[in-house]
Design an enzyme around this catalytic site. Structure first.
Site, mmCIF file in Angstrom:
data_model
loop_
_atom_site.group_PDB
_atom_site.id
_atom_site.type_symbol
_atom_site.label_atom_id
_atom_site.label_comp_id
_atom_site.label_asym_id
_atom_site.label_seq_id
_atom_site.Cartn_x
_atom_site.Cartn_y
_atom_site.Cartn_z
ATOM 1 N N ASP A 447 0.818 -1.201 0.000
ATOM 2 C CA ASP A 447 0.000 0.000 0.000
ATOM 3 C C ASP A 447 0.859 1.262 0.000
ATOM 4 O OD1 ASP A 447 -2.505 1.605 0.592
ATOM 5 O OD2 ASP A 447 -1.316 2.049 2.375
ATOM 6 N N GLU A 502 1.315 -0.301 -5.141
ATOM 7 C CA GLU A 502 0.327 0.748 -5.428
ATOM 8 C C GLU A 502 1.069 2.045 -5.736
ATOM 9 O OE1 GLU A 502 -3.615 2.814 -3.391
ATOM 10 O OE2 GLU A 502 -1.829 2.437 -2.207
#
Length: 806
Positions: A447, A502
Site C-alpha cells: 500500500d 500501489e
C-alpha cells in the site's frame, strides 16, 4: 485477575488518541561506506556488533543476531553454509530452523542470489541513460546494504527472521522476550502472569538499546506466561512511565468496554494449533484478483469472521472465476473505520475477525480451492495511536520514525518510517517474511508506495511522465532501497510469491527485477484507469467520450512492466465517493432493478456501460485485473464504517452514523437473486473471468488496437487470439467491418447483450463470420459483424470456441 481469551473478539470502535495514517520520509540518503557501518543506519541505536566481519560459517556454527545474547536453553539451529561469493562479498544459504515444540518440518535451503550489475535497465529504456548518476547511486546503496547485512547479520535470510529473536520466543526451557527501545531508561514485562507487577520481571538492556528477559518454565514444566494472557512492556521513557503493547506482538485484542488494546501471548497447545493441509498454488499465469475485506464481507450488518469468509465467500470467488484473493485490513488496527490502513500492530492479525488459527484455516481453504492469497500490507506509514501502536513507543519521536515534520504525514495524520534505520529495516523485512512463513500468504499488495518514494508523498503533484519528476531531490532513495531489499528477499526465498505495488506516479523501473536495476515489483496497480472512468462519468455524458482518450489511458503503461488494471477498487466504494454503478444509475437502482417491473433508460444504459467498462478494462488495461467484492454485480450501496461523532481540535464536530453496520457489509444476496437485474451483471463478470481463464488474453504478447473511431464511437482491438468489438454509440451497426490478423471462421465467444447478462439478445450466436482477404485498419484480414448499440462482443476462431468452461 483472571481474564480468558473467550469473548475478546467483540467489535469495538477506538475513540482514543489520534489514529490517522501516514506514509513517508523526506531526507536524503546517506552513502553507506564500510568505515562507519555501525551507526549510520541505526537512528536511535542499533544492534550491530562493532567488530562484526564478513565470515564463512561451518555447518555447526550458530549465527546470532549481533548485539543480542544467545538463548541459554534455546534450540537455535541457525546454520549456514557457503553458497557463492563474489570478489567483494559472500552470499550465504541458510537452512530453516525446525519449528520447536514438537512440530516437525523439512529444513529446506533458502537462497537469495547476490546482487547483479543493475545495468539492464538502460537496455530496456535508453532514456534512463540521462539519469544514470541517480540510478547507479541508488543501486550502489542497495548493494552496500546487502554487503553490510551479509557482514553483520549473516545474510538477508537471517536478517529477515527478526521475529525469531525479537518479541516472544519459546524454547524448551522457557520464554525469551526482547524489544528494541533505545529511548527507554528502564523496562519490565508486565501482564496477567505476574499480576501486572512492574518489579517482578525487570528487563536488562544491552549497548544497542535492546531489552531482554528470560522467563523459565514453572516447576511443573508449564509456561510462565499462559496462552491467552495479557502482556505489555512498561518503560520509563522521556515522556514518563508508559505501558506499550510489544512491537513484535502476534495478537492483540480490545476487551469489551475498554478503549486500549492489550497484547496477548498467543501460544496454543499443539492440539489446538491449525496445521496447513494443502500446498500453496503456483503463481497463476494471469492474475485475476478479488479484493476483499473480511470484516465487512457478511450479508448481515455485523463484523464477519475469518471462518464465515472461509465458508461463504471463498466458494463464491472460485465460482466467479477469480484466481486470487487480496485481503485487506489483516494487520491489527485499533480504528475499524481506517479500513486497515492505520496499523497499530504490524505482526498481529485483526482480532475482530478471529484468531490467528482462524486466519490460517481461511488461507488453507483458499489454497485447497486453487486460489492464491495476497495480503494488503502497509509499510508506507503507521497509526498515530500512542496507546496501542508504535508511535512514541520508547517515549521518543524518532524511534521507528523520522522525527519532526519529516516523520509525519500531514494529510493522513500518521507516522512515517525511517527507512534508513537498521532496526526499521529489520522490523519491516521480518514483518513481510512473517506473513509468508507463518500464514502462507502468496504475496503482497504494498500500500501507498507512491507516498514512500517521494518526499512530497505524491500529494498535490501531477505526474506528467517527465523523468525529472522521478529521479531528483524529491526522491526518497532510502525508501526505494528498502523496497528493493523487500522484493529481493521475497522473490529469493519464495520464488512463487507475487508483489504488487500501489504506485500512481508511473516510476520507471518499478516492475523491473532488482538485479537488472529495478525496484523489483511484479505488478504496478494501474490507478489511472479508475481515475479516468470517474472523470468520464462525472464530467461527461457518454456521447462525448473520446475513444482515443480512453484507449490511451488503458494502454499507457511501460514496456516490460506489468500492470494490474481495475475499473474500481475499494477506494471508489467508500462513503463520500460513488461506485461505477451509482455514477451510471444513481437512485434508479433503488426502484427499478427488479425484473418484474419496467426498466428505465438510465438503468438500461447503466447496466450496458457497466459491463463494457469492465470488459475493456480487463481487455486493454494490463496483465492482471482486480475487482472489489460486490462491485461485480454493481453493489448499490457505498461503504460506511460504524463510527460515532468526532470532535476536531478546533471544536468542529463531524457527525457519525451512530456506529451503524448497515453500510459496512456486502449484499451478495442481491447478486444471487434471479429476480433482480444485479444477477445479470454478476453473470457477465463471471463470464469475463472464465473467458480470460480459457484464453489467457491478458498475458498474451499480442495486443493491437485497430480502430478507435470517434464518429462511430467504436473501439476494435486484438488481444491474443481474440477480437474485441466495443460499440459505445447509441446507434447500432449492421455489417460493420473489423480487421483481424488471422484468417478463418469467427464465432461469438462473449456478448454483453445476452439475455442472461441483462441484455436484449440482439446477436445470433449461431452465426459465423468468415474472414475476407485484404488489408483493413492495418490488418491483413477482416470480418463483418453486427454491432448493437452499447454492446461489447468478443470473437474467436470457431475451432477454439469450446475452450471456455463454466
Amino acid at each position: 485477575m483472571a481474564w480468558s481469551l473467550a469473548g475478546i473478539r467483540s467489535p469495538a470502535t477506538y475513540m482514543g488518541s489520534r489514529i490517522t495514517g501516514d506514509k513517508k520520509d523526506r531526507a536524503f540518503p546517506v552513502v553507506l561506506q564500510k568505515p562507519f557501518l555501525r551507526k549510520i543506519l541505526a537512528g536511535n541505536g542499533s544492534s550491530l556488533e562493532a567488530d562484526s566481519t564478513c565470515r564463512t560459517l561451518a555447518m555447526s556454527e550458530k549465527v546470532l543476531v549481533p548485539g543480542i545474547q544467545s538463548d541459554n536453553e534455546a534450540s537455535s539451529n541457525d546454520q549456514l553454509e557457503l553458497s557463492e561469493a563474489t570478489s567483494d562479498e559472500e552470499e550465504m544459504i541458510e537452512e530453516d530452523e525446525p519449528k520447536q515444540m514438537g512440530t516437525i518440518i523439512e529444513a529446506l535451503p533458502r537462497t537469495i542470489p547476490p546482487p547483479g550489475t543493475g545495468q539492464r535497465i538502460y537496455e530496456i529504456d535508453p532514456l534512463l541513460e540521462g539519469f544514470r548518476g541517480h540510478l547507479d547511486y541508488r543501486y550502489r546503496q542497495y548493494k552496500n546494504l546487502r554487503l553490510l547485512i551479509d557482514q553483520n547479520e549473516g545474510g538477508l535470510d537471517a536478517f529477515s527472521r527478526g521475529y525469531e529473536k525479537f518479541g516472544f520466543n519459546r524454547s524448551e526451557s522457557g520464554i525469551t522476550y526482547r524489544e528494541w527501545a533505545p529511548g527507554a531508561k528502564s523496562a519490565s514485562l508486565i501482564g496477567d502472569f505476574n499480576n501486572w507487577n512492574p518489579n517482578a520481571d525487570v528487563m536488562t538492556r544491552n549497548e544497542f538499546g535492546v531489552w531482554e528477559i528470560f522467563l523459565p518454565n514453572n516447576a511443573d514444566g508449564s509456561l510462565s506466561i499462559p496462552h491467552g494472557s495479557r502482556v505489555k512492556i512498561r518503560m520509563d521513557t522521556p515522556m514518563g512511565i508508559k505501558d506499550s503493547i510489544p512491537a513484535w506482538i502476534k495478537y492483540s485484542v480490545q476487551a469489551p468496554g475498554e478503549i486500549p488494546y492489550n497484547g496477548i501471548y498467543y501460544d496454543p497447545p499443539l492440539e489446538e494449533k491449525y496445521e496447513f493441509k494443502h500446498p500453496q498454488p503456483k503463481r497463476p499465469k494471469s492474475l485475476r484478483i478479488y479484493e476483499a475485506h473480511v470484516g465487512m464481507s457478511s450479508i448481515e450488518p455485523k463484523i464477519n469472521t475469518y471462518a464465515g469468509f472461509r465458508d461463504d465467500v471463498l466458494p463464491r470467488v472460485k465460482r466467479l472465476g477469480y484466481n486470487a484473493i487480496q485481503l485487506m485490513a489483516i494487520q491489527e488496527h485499533s480504528y475499524y473505520a481506517s479500513f486497515g490502513y492505520h496499523v497499530t500492530n504490524f505482526f498481529g492479525i485483526s482480532s475482530r475477525c478471529g484468531t490467528p488459527d482462524d486466519l490460517k484455516s481461511l488461507i488453507d481453504r483458499a489454497h485447497e480451492l486453487g486460489l492464491v492469497v495476497l495480503m494488503d500490507i502497509v509499510h508506507s506509514h503507521a497509526s498515530n495511536n500512542v496507546l496501542d501502536g508504535l508511535n512514541m513507543f520508547d517515549g521518543t519521536d524518532s524511534h521507528y520514525f523520522h522525527s519532526g515534520d519529516r516523520g509525519y504525514h500531514w494529510m493522513w495524520d500518521s507516522r512515517l518510517f525511517n527507512y534508513g534505520s537498521w532496526e526499521v529495516l529489520r522490523f519491516l523485512l521480518s514483518n513481510a517474511r512473517w506473513w509468508l512463513d507463518e500464514y502462507k500468504f502468496d504475496g503482497f499488495r504494498f500500500d501507498g508506495v507512491t507516498s514512500m518514494m517521494y518526499t512530497h508523498h505524491g500529494l498535490q503533484v501531477a505526474f506528467t511522465g517527465n523523468y525529472n519528476e522521478y529521479f531528483g531531490l524529491a526522491t526518497d532513495v532510502d525508501a526505494i532501497v528498502y523496497m528493493m531489499l523487500a522484493n529481493d528477499m521475497i522473490h529469493g526465498l519464495y520464488p512463487e510469491a507475487i508483489t504488487v505495488g500501489e504506485d500512481v506516479s508511473g516510476m520507471p523501473t518499478f516492475c523491473i527485477p532488482v538485479q537488472d536495476g529495478g525496484v523489483g515489483f511484479d505488478y504496478r496497480l494501474h490507478m489511472a484507469i479508475a481515475d479516468k472512468w470517474i472523470e468520464l462519468l462525472s464530467k461527461y455524458s457518454d456521447e462525448y467520450w473520446k475513444m482515443g482518450d480512453m484507449v490511451h489511458t488503458l494502454t499507457n503503461r511501460r514496456w516490460l512492466e506489468k500492470c494490474v488494471a481495475y475499473a474500481e477498487s475499494h477506494d471508489q466504494a467508500l462513503v463520500g465517493d460513488k461506485t461505477l454503478a451509482f455514477w451510471l444509475m444513481d437512485k434508479d437502482m433503488y426502484d427499478f432493478m427488479a425484473l418484474d417491473r419496467p426498466s428505465t433508460q438510465l438503468i438500461d444504459r447503466g447496466i450496458a456501460l457497466h459491463k463494457m467498462i469492465r470488459l475493456i478494462t480487463m481487455g486493454l488495461g494490463g496483465e492482471g485485473y482486480l475487482n472489489f467484492m460486490g462491485n461485480e454485480f454493481g453493489h448499490p450501496e457505498w461503504i460506511d464504517f460504524p463510527r460515532g461523532d468526532q470532535m476536531l481540535p478546533n471544536g468542529r464536530v463531524i457527525p457519525g452514523n451512530k456506529n451503524s453496520f448497515d453500510k459496512c457489509r456486502r449484499r451478495f444476496d442481491l447478486g444471487d437473486a434471479d429476480y433482480l437485474r444485479y444477477r445479470g451483471m454478476q453473470e457477465f463478470d463471471q463470464a469475463m473471468q472464465h473467458l480470460e481463464e480459457a484464453y489467457d488474453f491478458m498475458t498474451s504478447d499480442h495486443q493491437y488496437v485497430s480502430r478507435k473511431d470517434e464518429g462511430d464511437k467504436v473501439i476494435v482491438f486484438e488481444r491474443g487470439d481474440l477480437v474485441f468489438v466495443f460499440n459505445f454509440h447509441w446507434n447500432s451497426y449492421t455489417d460493420y467491418r473489423v480487421g483481424c490478423r488471422t484468417s478463418g471462421t469467427y464465432k461469438v465467444l462473449l456478448d454483453s447483450d445476452e439475455k442472461r447478462f441483462g441484455g436484449y439478445e440482439r446477436i445470433d450466436h449461431g452465426a459465423k463470420s468468415f474472414s475476407n482477404e485484404g488489408w483493413y485498419d492495418g490488418r491483413p484480414h477482416s470480418i463483418l459483424v453486427y454491432a448493437p448499440c452499447r454492446t461489447a462482443v468478443v470473437y474467436g476462431l470457431a475451432e477454439d470456441q469450446n475452450r471456455i468452461t463454466e
